[in-house]
Enzyme design. Sequence first.
Site, PDB file in Angstrom:
ATOM      1  N   ASP A 156      18.145 -18.155  -9.623  1.00  0.00           N
ATOM      2  CA  ASP A 156      18.298 -17.494  -8.329  1.00  0.00           C
ATOM      3  C   ASP A 156      19.622 -16.738  -8.313  1.00  0.00           C
ATOM      4  O   ASP A 156      20.597 -17.151  -8.956  1.00  0.00           O
ATOM      5  CB  ASP A 156      18.272 -18.523  -7.204  1.00  0.00           C
ATOM      6  CG  ASP A 156      18.291 -17.871  -5.827  1.00  0.00           C
ATOM      7  OD1 ASP A 156      17.333 -17.151  -5.494  1.00  0.00           O
ATOM      8  OD2 ASP A 156      19.281 -18.060  -5.090  1.00  0.00           O
TER       9      ASP A 156
ATOM     10  N   ASP B 154      19.087 -23.347  -3.887  1.00  0.00           N
ATOM     11  CA  ASP B 154      17.772 -22.709  -3.832  1.00  0.00           C
ATOM     12  C   ASP B 154      16.966 -23.001  -5.097  1.00  0.00           C
ATOM     13  O   ASP B 154      15.741 -23.183  -5.044  1.00  0.00           O
ATOM     14  CB  ASP B 154      17.918 -21.199  -3.633  1.00  0.00           C
ATOM     15  CG  ASP B 154      18.234 -20.831  -2.193  1.00  0.00           C
ATOM     16  OD1 ASP B 154      18.256 -21.734  -1.334  1.00  0.00           O
ATOM     17  OD2 ASP B 154      18.482 -19.638  -1.926  1.00  0.00           O
TER      18      ASP B 154
ATOM     19  N   GLU C 231      22.539 -14.618  -5.719  1.00  0.00           N
ATOM     20  CA  GLU C 231      23.046 -14.153  -4.436  1.00  0.00           C
ATOM     21  C   GLU C 231      23.724 -12.817  -4.705  1.00  0.00           C
ATOM     22  O   GLU C 231      24.363 -12.634  -5.755  1.00  0.00           O
ATOM     23  CB  GLU C 231      24.028 -15.154  -3.822  1.00  0.00           C
ATOM     24  CG  GLU C 231      23.429 -16.522  -3.519  1.00  0.00           C
ATOM     25  CD  GLU C 231      22.260 -16.491  -2.565  1.00  0.00           C
ATOM     26  OE1 GLU C 231      22.230 -15.579  -1.700  1.00  0.00           O
ATOM     27  OE2 GLU C 231      21.377 -17.346  -2.676  1.00  0.00           O
TER      28      GLU C 231
ATOM     29  N   HIS D 140      20.280 -20.693   0.593  1.00  0.00           N
ATOM     30  CA  HIS D 140      20.933 -19.396   0.377  1.00  0.00           C
ATOM     31  C   HIS D 140      22.208 -19.500  -0.439  1.00  0.00           C
ATOM     32  O   HIS D 140      22.962 -18.512  -0.520  1.00  0.00           O
ATOM     33  CB  HIS D 140      21.177 -18.659   1.696  1.00  0.00           C
ATOM     34  CG  HIS D 140      19.931 -18.443   2.493  1.00  0.00           C
ATOM     35  ND1 HIS D 140      18.848 -17.749   1.994  1.00  0.00           N
ATOM     36  CD2 HIS D 140      19.570 -18.859   3.727  1.00  0.00           C
ATOM     37  CE1 HIS D 140      17.890 -17.732   2.897  1.00  0.00           C
ATOM     38  NE2 HIS D 140      18.296 -18.402   3.957  1.00  0.00           N
TER      39      HIS D 140
END
Length: 221
Positions: A21, A166, A23, A161
């Site tokens: 994942d 996540d 960000e 988040h």
Amino acid sequence: MLGSRRGKNLRDYVPSYIVFDLETTGTSPNNDSIIEISAVKVVDGMVVDTFSTLVNPERPIPYYATAVNGITDEMVVNEPVLEDVLPLFDQFIGDSILVGHNIHCFDMKFMWKAAEEILGETFTNDYLDTLPMARRVLPELAHHKLVDIAAHYNISTIGAHRALNDCMMNQQCFELMQEEKKKNPPKRCPKCGGDMKKRNGRYGEFWGCMEFPNCRHTENV
């Protein structure tokens, strides 16, 4: 794993994989930057290792990005830049199949572009997106964000988040959705092998291939 071709979008479950994942500072791979990369290595359905680092984007993080993920300029100022992180991430994932939520439309595009620009090659790993999987397995849900799926399975969404949290959530959701698929296997398209779904058309219900528009096979109910 780096090479000249981008990986393929897979449909079927694999027991060993890497959930990852990102960000970022925004939603555009062309205009925004990665500020966190995390990954969870899974072997035979069990988590065996993790990778996680903040990334200094060498630009201010917009307030709206911080409002979502909580990552601030102060948090990344002394962190490595993407040029240093990408080779480490590549080493961690090797040739594993990648798993993530909405990675086909989001995370993979960021990673492909970053690798091509920084390393001169691209990530060749095949990947499986859990968003379309969730839409097939859990059609009763009104929304299919990762937090919606986690809530459905009573998985904690605390820390959502942030990339590693996540990944952990997504790994659990992926395994639980696979268990549901095993109990209620989907009807398969005889033409392309994709899942079939009941749809409503002008003349009533019919089976349509979920790989539309790449596959236009239909069958009467």
